[in-house]
Design a protein around this motif. Sequence first.
Motif, PDB file in Angstrom:
ATOM      1  N   ASP A  50       0.252  -1.242   0.303  1.00 47.59           N
ATOM      2  CA  ASP A  50       0.049  -0.089  -0.102  1.00 47.59           C
ATOM      3  C   ASP A  50       0.948   1.510   0.459  1.00 47.59           C
ATOM      4  N   LYS A  51       1.905   1.104   0.268  1.00 43.10           N
ATOM      5  CA  LYS A  51       2.814   1.933  -0.008  1.00 43.10           C
ATOM      6  C   LYS A  51       3.036   3.243   0.528  1.00 43.10           C
ATOM      7  N   ASP A  52       2.718   2.642   1.800  1.00 38.35           N
ATOM      8  CA  ASP A  52       2.315   3.144   3.572  1.00 38.35           C
ATOM      9  C   ASP A  52       3.681   4.033   4.154  1.00 38.35           C
ATOM     10  N   GLY A  53       4.847   3.583   3.728  1.00 42.36           N
ATOM     11  CA  GLY A  53       5.985   2.944   4.413  1.00 42.36           C
ATOM     12  C   GLY A  53       6.824   2.322   5.298  1.00 42.36           C
ATOM     13  N   ALA A  54       5.122   1.183   5.210  1.00 39.01           N
ATOM     14  CA  ALA A  54       5.463   0.397   5.865  1.00 39.01           C
ATOM     15  C   ALA A  54       5.190  -0.933   6.134  1.00 39.01           C
ATOM     16  N   ILE A  55       5.519  -2.217   6.530  1.00 41.74           N
ATOM     17  CA  ILE A  55       5.254  -3.264   6.193  1.00 41.74           C
ATOM     18  C   ILE A  55       3.975  -3.813   7.124  1.00 41.74           C
ATOM     19  N   SER A  56       2.878  -3.616   6.884  1.00 43.91           N
ATOM     20  CA  SER A  56       1.526  -4.198   8.120  1.00 43.91           C
ATOM     21  C   SER A  56       1.501  -5.814   8.128  1.00 43.91           C
ATOM     22  N   LYS A  57       1.004  -6.586   9.079  1.00 45.55           N
ATOM     23  CA  LYS A  57       0.564  -7.506   9.053  1.00 45.55           C
ATOM     24  C   LYS A  57       0.394  -8.440   8.101  1.00 45.55           C
ATOM     25  N   ASP A  71       6.321 -10.188  15.022  1.00 44.06           N
ATOM     26  CA  ASP A  71       5.578  -9.176  16.583  1.00 44.06           C
ATOM     27  C   ASP A  71       7.104  -9.511  17.320  1.00 44.06           C
ATOM     28  N   MET A  72       8.257 -10.095  16.456  1.00 43.64           N
ATOM     29  CA  MET A  72       9.507  -9.888  17.721  1.00 43.64           C
ATOM     30  C   MET A  72       9.668  -8.229  16.512  1.00 43.64           C
ATOM     31  N   ILE A  73       9.670  -8.273  15.340  1.00 49.26           N
ATOM     32  CA  ILE A  73      10.349  -6.944  15.004  1.00 49.26           C
ATOM     33  C   ILE A  73       9.310  -5.610  15.165  1.00 49.26           C
ATOM     34  N   ASP A  74       8.319  -5.285  15.492  1.00 54.23           N
ATOM     35  CA  ASP A  74       7.779  -4.933  15.667  1.00 54.23           C
ATOM     36  C   ASP A  74       7.116  -4.327  16.874  1.00 54.23           C
ATOM     37  N   ALA A  75       8.536  -3.107  16.865  1.00 55.48           N
ATOM     38  CA  ALA A  75       8.729  -3.104  18.823  1.00 55.48           C
ATOM     39  C   ALA A  75       7.998  -2.320  19.188  1.00 55.48           C
ATOM     40  N   ASP A  76       7.187  -1.418  18.718  1.00 52.79           N
ATOM     41  CA  ASP A  76       6.213  -0.596  18.943  1.00 52.79           C
ATOM     42  C   ASP A  76       4.505  -1.351  19.594  1.00 52.79           C
ATOM     43  N   HIS A  77       4.836  -2.050  18.941  1.00 57.56           N
ATOM     44  CA  HIS A  77       3.026  -3.296  18.705  1.00 57.56           C
ATOM     45  C   HIS A  77       2.152  -2.548  18.161  1.00 57.56           C
ATOM     46  N   ASP A  78       2.490  -1.816  16.804  1.00 56.55           N
ATOM     47  CA  ASP A  78       1.448  -0.715  16.620  1.00 56.55           C
ATOM     48  C   ASP A  78       0.531  -1.262  15.390  1.00 56.55           C
ATOM     49  N   GLY A  79       1.285  -2.832  15.228  1.00 54.26           N
ATOM     50  CA  GLY A  79       1.177  -3.562  13.669  1.00 54.26           C
ATOM     51  C   GLY A  79       1.599  -3.373  12.186  1.00 54.26           C
ATOM     52  N   LYS A  80       2.558  -2.215  12.353  1.00 57.38           N
ATOM     53  CA  LYS A  80       3.915  -2.062  11.487  1.00 57.38           C
ATOM     54  C   LYS A  80       4.737  -1.911  11.717  1.00 57.38           C
ATOM     55  N   THR A  82       8.537  -0.415  10.399  1.00 59.34           N
ATOM     56  CA  THR A  82       8.639   0.410   9.930  1.00 59.34           C
ATOM     57  C   THR A  82      10.850   0.445   9.591  1.00 59.34           C
ATOM     58  N   ALA A  83      10.633   1.256   8.923  1.00 61.25           N
ATOM     59  CA  ALA A  83      12.625   0.558   8.510  1.00 61.25           C
ATOM     60  C   ALA A  83      13.492   1.262   9.504  1.00 61.25           C
ATOM     61  N   ALA A  84      12.953   1.619  10.455  1.00 53.99           N
ATOM     62  CA  ALA A  84      13.986   2.165  11.753  1.00 53.99           C
ATOM     63  C   ALA A  84      13.927   0.736  12.673  1.00 53.99           C
ATOM     64  N   GLU A  85      12.733   0.293  12.684  1.00 51.45           N
ATOM     65  CA  GLU A  85      12.130  -0.643  13.639  1.00 51.45           C
ATOM     66  C   GLU A  85      13.488  -2.528  12.902  1.00 51.45           C
ATOM     67  N   LEU A  86      13.424  -2.420  11.765  1.00 53.68           N
ATOM     68  CA  LEU A  86      13.908  -3.369  10.570  1.00 53.68           C
ATOM     69  C   LEU A  86      15.374  -3.206  10.606  1.00 53.68           C
TER      70      LEU A  86
END
Length: 101
Positions: A50-57, A71-80, A82-86
Amino acid sequence: MKKLIIPMAIGLMMAATAVCAQQAPDGPPPGGPQGGPPKAEDLIARLDTDKDGAISKAEAAADSRFAEHFDMIDADHDGKVTAAELTDAFSKMKPPSPPQQ
């Protein structure tokens, strides 16, 4: 005969290049420099439909290996993811061990 060999060789090289360039849709992400982790931007470009800059579940489901660790990579557990989390997750990855002799 010689007239056939050169076009056949060129055709085989082109076919081999196309086969090598293809990636299985559920395969591992492309590796980064020297076989290390992939670049966060490359992974997002591949999975962020969807080109929002993040990967959803839901988007992560396209790659079973990534989805397994979502779930391990999604550090803030917002369901997305981001490049910073990756980037953070990749920095914590243990590099592969060299083969023992």
